[in-house]
Design an enzyme around this catalytic site. Structure first.
Site, PDB file in Angstrom:
ATOM      1  N   ARG A 174      25.789  43.481 -47.639  1.00  0.00           N
ATOM      2  CA  ARG A 174      24.492  43.934 -48.139  1.00  0.00           C
ATOM      3  C   ARG A 174      24.077  45.297 -47.561  1.00  0.00           C
ATOM      4  O   ARG A 174      22.900  45.660 -47.558  1.00  0.00           O
ATOM      5  CB  ARG A 174      23.424  42.876 -47.837  1.00  0.00           C
ATOM      6  CG  ARG A 174      23.609  41.640 -48.717  1.00  0.00           C
ATOM      7  CD  ARG A 174      22.428  40.712 -48.638  1.00  0.00           C
ATOM      8  NE  ARG A 174      22.203  40.277 -47.261  1.00  0.00           N
ATOM      9  CZ  ARG A 174      21.000  39.978 -46.776  1.00  0.00           C
ATOM     10  NH1 ARG A 174      19.953  40.067 -47.538  1.00  0.00           N
ATOM     11  NH2 ARG A 174      20.877  39.584 -45.525  1.00  0.00           N
ATOM     12  N   ARG A 178      22.646  54.169 -51.305  1.00  0.00           N
ATOM     13  CA  ARG A 178      21.741  54.642 -52.363  1.00  0.00           C
ATOM     14  C   ARG A 178      22.153  56.005 -52.854  1.00  0.00           C
ATOM     15  O   ARG A 178      22.516  56.861 -52.049  1.00  0.00           O
ATOM     16  CB  ARG A 178      20.328  54.779 -51.803  1.00  0.00           C
ATOM     17  CG  ARG A 178      19.783  53.481 -51.332  1.00  0.00           C
ATOM     18  CD  ARG A 178      18.316  53.649 -51.024  1.00  0.00           C
ATOM     19  NE  ARG A 178      17.891  52.471 -50.293  1.00  0.00           N
ATOM     20  CZ  ARG A 178      17.224  52.502 -49.161  1.00  0.00           C
ATOM     21  NH1 ARG A 178      16.881  53.652 -48.628  1.00  0.00           N
ATOM     22  NH2 ARG A 178      16.893  51.392 -48.564  1.00  0.00           N
ATOM     23  N   ARG A 251      26.859  37.302 -29.753  1.00  0.00           N
ATOM     24  CA  ARG A 251      27.006  38.576 -29.072  1.00  0.00           C
ATOM     25  C   ARG A 251      25.741  38.780 -28.262  1.00  0.00           C
ATOM     26  O   ARG A 251      24.648  38.411 -28.695  1.00  0.00           O
ATOM     27  CB  ARG A 251      27.130  39.748 -30.068  1.00  0.00           C
ATOM     28  CG  ARG A 251      28.499  39.977 -30.596  1.00  0.00           C
ATOM     29  CD  ARG A 251      29.510  40.344 -29.568  1.00  0.00           C
ATOM     30  NE  ARG A 251      29.570  41.773 -29.273  1.00  0.00           N
ATOM     31  CZ  ARG A 251      30.307  42.286 -28.307  1.00  0.00           C
ATOM     32  NH1 ARG A 251      31.030  41.499 -27.504  1.00  0.00           N
ATOM     33  NH2 ARG A 251      30.341  43.595 -28.108  1.00  0.00           N
ATOM     34  N   ARG A 282      22.744  52.198 -29.726  1.00  0.00           N
ATOM     35  CA  ARG A 282      21.509  52.808 -30.212  1.00  0.00           C
ATOM     36  C   ARG A 282      20.690  53.323 -29.045  1.00  0.00           C
ATOM     37  O   ARG A 282      20.781  52.789 -27.938  1.00  0.00           O
ATOM     38  CB  ARG A 282      20.621  51.765 -30.894  1.00  0.00           C
ATOM     39  CG  ARG A 282      21.207  51.141 -32.098  1.00  0.00           C
ATOM     40  CD  ARG A 282      20.127  50.515 -32.951  1.00  0.00           C
ATOM     41  NE  ARG A 282      19.878  49.126 -32.590  1.00  0.00           N
ATOM     42  CZ  ARG A 282      19.210  48.289 -33.375  1.00  0.00           C
ATOM     43  NH1 ARG A 282      18.717  48.715 -34.519  1.00  0.00           N
ATOM     44  NH2 ARG A 282      19.021  47.046 -33.007  1.00  0.00           N
ATOM     45  N   TYR A 350      20.735  34.813 -37.932  1.00  0.00           N
ATOM     46  CA  TYR A 350      19.877  35.981 -37.757  1.00  0.00           C
ATOM     47  C   TYR A 350      18.731  35.854 -38.751  1.00  0.00           C
ATOM     48  O   TYR A 350      18.955  35.765 -39.960  1.00  0.00           O
ATOM     49  CB  TYR A 350      20.635  37.297 -38.007  1.00  0.00           C
ATOM     50  CG  TYR A 350      19.713  38.480 -37.849  1.00  0.00           C
ATOM     51  CD1 TYR A 350      19.522  39.083 -36.613  1.00  0.00           C
ATOM     52  CD2 TYR A 350      18.977  38.955 -38.934  1.00  0.00           C
ATOM     53  CE1 TYR A 350      18.634  40.130 -36.451  1.00  0.00           C
ATOM     54  CE2 TYR A 350      18.075  40.014 -38.776  1.00  0.00           C
ATOM     55  CZ  TYR A 350      17.925  40.587 -37.539  1.00  0.00           C
ATOM     56  OH  TYR A 350      17.027  41.619 -37.380  1.00  0.00           O
ATOM     57  N   ASP A 352      14.982  37.516 -39.972  1.00  0.00           N
ATOM     58  CA  ASP A 352      13.938  38.523 -39.841  1.00  0.00           C
ATOM     59  C   ASP A 352      12.621  37.838 -39.482  1.00  0.00           C
ATOM     60  O   ASP A 352      12.424  36.659 -39.775  1.00  0.00           O
ATOM     61  CB  ASP A 352      13.755  39.267 -41.170  1.00  0.00           C
ATOM     62  CG  ASP A 352      14.777  40.376 -41.322  1.00  0.00           C
ATOM     63  OD1 ASP A 352      15.202  40.934 -40.304  1.00  0.00           O
ATOM     64  OD2 ASP A 352      15.137  40.676 -42.477  1.00  0.00           O
TER      65      ASP A 352
HETATM   66  C1  LIG Z   1      18.060  43.557 -31.333  1.00  0.00           C
HETATM   67  C2  LIG Z   1      17.251  42.852 -32.377  1.00  0.00           C
HETATM   68  C3  LIG Z   1      16.444  43.604 -33.238  1.00  0.00           C
HETATM   69  C4  LIG Z   1      15.687  42.958 -34.221  1.00  0.00           C
HETATM   70  N1  LIG Z   1      14.925  43.736 -35.064  1.00  0.00           N
HETATM   71  C5  LIG Z   1      14.196  43.140 -36.031  1.00  0.00           C
HETATM   72  C6  LIG Z   1      13.430  43.936 -36.939  1.00  0.00           C
HETATM   73  O1  LIG Z   1      13.406  45.166 -36.856  1.00  0.00           O
HETATM   74  N2  LIG Z   1      12.718  43.288 -37.908  1.00  0.00           N
HETATM   75  C7  LIG Z   1      12.716  41.917 -38.037  1.00  0.00           C
HETATM   76  O2  LIG Z   1      12.050  41.387 -38.933  1.00  0.00           O
HETATM   77  N3  LIG Z   1      13.442  41.143 -37.174  1.00  0.00           N
HETATM   78  C8  LIG Z   1      14.168  41.722 -36.183  1.00  0.00           C
HETATM   79  N4  LIG Z   1      14.904  40.936 -35.312  1.00  0.00           N
HETATM   80  C9  LIG Z   1      14.804  39.459 -35.421  1.00  0.00           C
HETATM   81  C10 LIG Z   1      13.645  38.896 -34.569  1.00  0.00           C
HETATM   82  O3  LIG Z   1      13.895  39.168 -33.209  1.00  0.00           O
HETATM   83  C11 LIG Z   1      13.555  37.383 -34.826  1.00  0.00           C
HETATM   84  O4  LIG Z   1      13.148  37.158 -36.144  1.00  0.00           O
HETATM   85  C12 LIG Z   1      12.571  36.654 -33.904  1.00  0.00           C
HETATM   86  O5  LIG Z   1      12.653  37.021 -32.575  1.00  0.00           O
HETATM   87  C13 LIG Z   1      12.839  35.161 -34.003  1.00  0.00           C
HETATM   88  O6  LIG Z   1      11.826  34.441 -33.325  1.00  0.00           O
HETATM   89  P1  LIG Z   1      12.175  33.009 -32.720  1.00  0.00           P
HETATM   90  O7  LIG Z   1      10.899  32.433 -32.255  1.00  0.00           O
HETATM   91  O8  LIG Z   1      13.002  32.242 -33.687  1.00  0.00           O
HETATM   92  O9  LIG Z   1      13.182  33.313 -31.513  1.00  0.00           O
HETATM   93  P2  LIG Z   1      12.955  33.963 -30.081  1.00  0.00           P
HETATM   94  O10 LIG Z   1      12.131  35.183 -30.168  1.00  0.00           O
HETATM   95  O11 LIG Z   1      14.296  34.103 -29.475  1.00  0.00           O
HETATM   96  O12 LIG Z   1      12.119  32.853 -29.310  1.00  0.00           O
HETATM   97  C14 LIG Z   1      12.728  31.674 -28.788  1.00  0.00           C
HETATM   98  C15 LIG Z   1      12.151  31.455 -27.419  1.00  0.00           C
HETATM   99  O13 LIG Z   1      12.637  30.197 -26.926  1.00  0.00           O
HETATM  100  C16 LIG Z   1      12.795  30.324 -25.545  1.00  0.00           C
HETATM  101  N5  LIG Z   1      13.704  29.281 -25.058  1.00  0.00           N
HETATM  102  C17 LIG Z   1      15.000  29.133 -25.370  1.00  0.00           C
HETATM  103  N6  LIG Z   1      15.523  28.075 -24.696  1.00  0.00           N
HETATM  104  C18 LIG Z   1      14.516  27.568 -23.947  1.00  0.00           C
HETATM  105  C19 LIG Z   1      14.437  26.483 -23.015  1.00  0.00           C
HETATM  106  N7  LIG Z   1      15.515  25.763 -22.689  1.00  0.00           N
HETATM  107  N8  LIG Z   1      13.257  26.233 -22.410  1.00  0.00           N
HETATM  108  C20 LIG Z   1      12.162  26.991 -22.680  1.00  0.00           C
HETATM  109  N9  LIG Z   1      12.194  28.035 -23.552  1.00  0.00           N
HETATM  110  C21 LIG Z   1      13.354  28.325 -24.180  1.00  0.00           C
HETATM  111  C22 LIG Z   1      13.351  31.726 -25.360  1.00  0.00           C
HETATM  112  O14 LIG Z   1      13.143  32.195 -24.038  1.00  0.00           O
HETATM  113  C23 LIG Z   1      12.554  32.508 -26.395  1.00  0.00           C
HETATM  114  O15 LIG Z   1      11.416  33.106 -25.842  1.00  0.00           O
HETATM  115  C24 LIG Z   1      15.718  41.541 -34.349  1.00  0.00           C
HETATM  116  C25 LIG Z   1      16.537  40.798 -33.489  1.00  0.00           C
HETATM  117  C26 LIG Z   1      17.297  41.450 -32.537  1.00  0.00           C
HETATM  118  C27 LIG Z   1      18.205  40.630 -31.651  1.00  0.00           C
END
Ligand SMILES: Cc1cc2nc3c(=O)[nH]c(=O)nc-3n(C[C@H](O)[C@H](O)[C@H](O)COP(=O)(O)OP(=O)(O)OC[C@H]3O[C@@H](n4cnc5c(N)ncnc54)[C@H](O)[C@@H]3O)c2cc1C
Length: 373
Positions: A174, A178, A251, A282, A350, A352
């Site tokens: 994907r 463009r 990763r 980056r 992954y 968003d």
């Molecule tokens: C480098 C990078 C860039 C990104 N850029 C974008 C972007 O530009 N736009 C976009 O829309 N999305 C982006 N994303 C995706 C975005 O980060 C995710 O959509 C979002 O963080 C997911 O939220 P979550 O709550 O599922 O996970 P997380 O943010 O990972 O939250 C899960 C939480 O659970 C906690 N946890 C895990 N295990 C335990 C445990 N045993 N006990 C207690 N706590 C625990 C962790 O510490 C963490 O705080 C990016 C991701 C990455 C890696």
């Protein structure tokens, strides 16, 4: 801290915070725990040199879904930042995503979309690729050999730690290409970053919940489980089941942040370093997300890293083996009656931010419909 809660939410990231807000709104009590020392998960922003620094990589909110955009805007104002990254290959700079700005700079004799299409088609034919079998062939068939060699190969191999010939073509299926002069990375209608940082938004979502930080679910699993009727779990799914079928692979990344005494370092929020001999992928210059003018600037270098237990899992390696393993865990999760799984780690995908919000809203709507909750 109360004695008993309706929900224990493991993870104070975006998924957990949206759940806590929605359930709290309907009178449910939530205990939210996170093993980190802050809320927000990977969205976490901290104030450094008057800038909301994205601690875990550049996060630009984008969606086409007005409902989700309006929902998030209730928690904080967003600016109109548009992601238009730059690629740096040695001393050459190009616009991303691949578009007419990229093509005309790479090939001075390319002036029109038809010229660019002809040029890419000629490179594709010279490479004699029929059905792409790996990422390298897929990339060449989409953008030709020159762009693959300069702008994709080194970056992708650093990112995934494997040669492009060993990576699945699906990873870049994907990739935006463009034939217009348009550097806007996302197609989405609604885009931006929160002017007061993401942490502020998450804190507002968590305002009603009881939050415990530096609290690892697995270090006191029985005690914490007994504290609530139900669990929303957003950590790694394989860890929840004590890795009984095996370990899902990721990763990892290492972030190196520096405050510099200069107005601007690179003139853009995101610059991708695509050459193989530069160890990072980056550099983020945070002030450009906000268009601010302070005399200092904060930059973060992003280094890809092999993942092992104990390191932060960032990108799931969704190859056939890992996906099959995840499927086995998912089947176990489906049988749970008081534990609900959501978010990027529990879904081994992954996601968003917009998708995470949508899925958390769907889960809480289902939970709240069920009279027993
Ligand atoms: C480098 C990078 C860039 C990104 N850029 C974008 C972007 O530009 N736009 C976009 O829309 N999305 C982006 N994303 C995706 C975005 O980060 C995710 O959509 C979002 O963080 C997911 O939220 P979550 O709550 O599922 O996970 P997380 O943010 O990972 O939250 C899960 C939480 O659970 C906690 N946890 C895990 N295990 C335990 C445990 N045993 N006990 C207690 N706590 C625990 C962790 O510490 C963490 O705080 C990016 C991701 C990455 C890696």
């Amino acid at each position: 801290m109360a004695n008993h809660y309706d929900y224990l939410i493991v993870g104070a990231g975006l998924f957990g915070a949206v759940c806590a807000y929605e359930l709290g709104k309907k009178g449910k009590t939530c205990l939210v725990i996170d093993k980190r020392s802050h809320v927000g998960g990977n969205l976490y922003t901290e104030l450094l040199a008057v800038t909301h620094v994205h601690r875990y990589g550049a996060h630009v909110f984008h969606t086409d879904n007005k409902k989700i955009w309006d929902y998030l805007n209730k928690f904080g104002e967003f600016n109109n930042f548009i992601n238009a990254p730059i690629a740096r290959y040695h001393d050459e700079l190009y616009n991303l995503p691949f578009n007419m700005n990229t093509f005309t700079k790479l090939w001075p004799d390319v002036l029109t979309p038809a010229d660019a299409q002809r040029r890419i088609a000629a490179e594709r034919e010279a490479a004699k690729i029929d059905q792409p079998q790996n990422l390298q062939e897929q990339a060449i068939s989409m953008v030709g050999t020159t762009i693959f060699e300069k702008l994709i190969k080194g970056y992708t191999e650093k990112q995934w730690g494997r040669p492009c010939t060993e990576l699945s073509p699906a990873i870049i299926a994907r990739l935006p290409v463009r034939y217009t002069f348009n550097n806007n990375y996302y197609h989405d209608r609604y885009q931006g970053v929160p002017v007061a940082g993401y942490t502020d938004i998450i804190e507002k979502m968590l305002a009603q919940a009881t939050v415990r930080l530096q609290c690892d679910f697995f270090q006191q699993r029985e005690r914490l489980t007994a504290l609530a009727d139900k669990i929303i779990y957003t950590g790694p799914i394989d860890q929840f089941y004590n890795y009984r079928f095996g370990v899902l692979e990721y990763r990892s990344l290492r972030f190196e942040t520096e405050i510099l005494n200069q107005q601007s370092f690179q003139g853009n929020a995101v610059v991708n370093y695509t050459a193989a001999d530069v160890p990072y992928t980056r550099i983020i210059e945070h002030k450009h997300f906000y268009g601010t003018q302070q005399p200092q600037t904060v930059i973060t270098r992003e280094y890809p890293l092999a993942w092992q237990k104990g390191r932060e899992p960032y990108y799931p390696i969704n190859d056939a083996t890992n996906n099959a393993l995840y499927e086995r865990y998912r089947q176990l999760a489906d049988q749970e009656t008081t534990v609900y799984f959501g978010g990027r780690l529990a879904q081994y995908q992954y996601l968003d931010m917009a998708t995470v919000i949508e899925e958390a809203l769907n889960l809480t709507a289902t939970l709240l419909k069920n009279k027993k909750t």
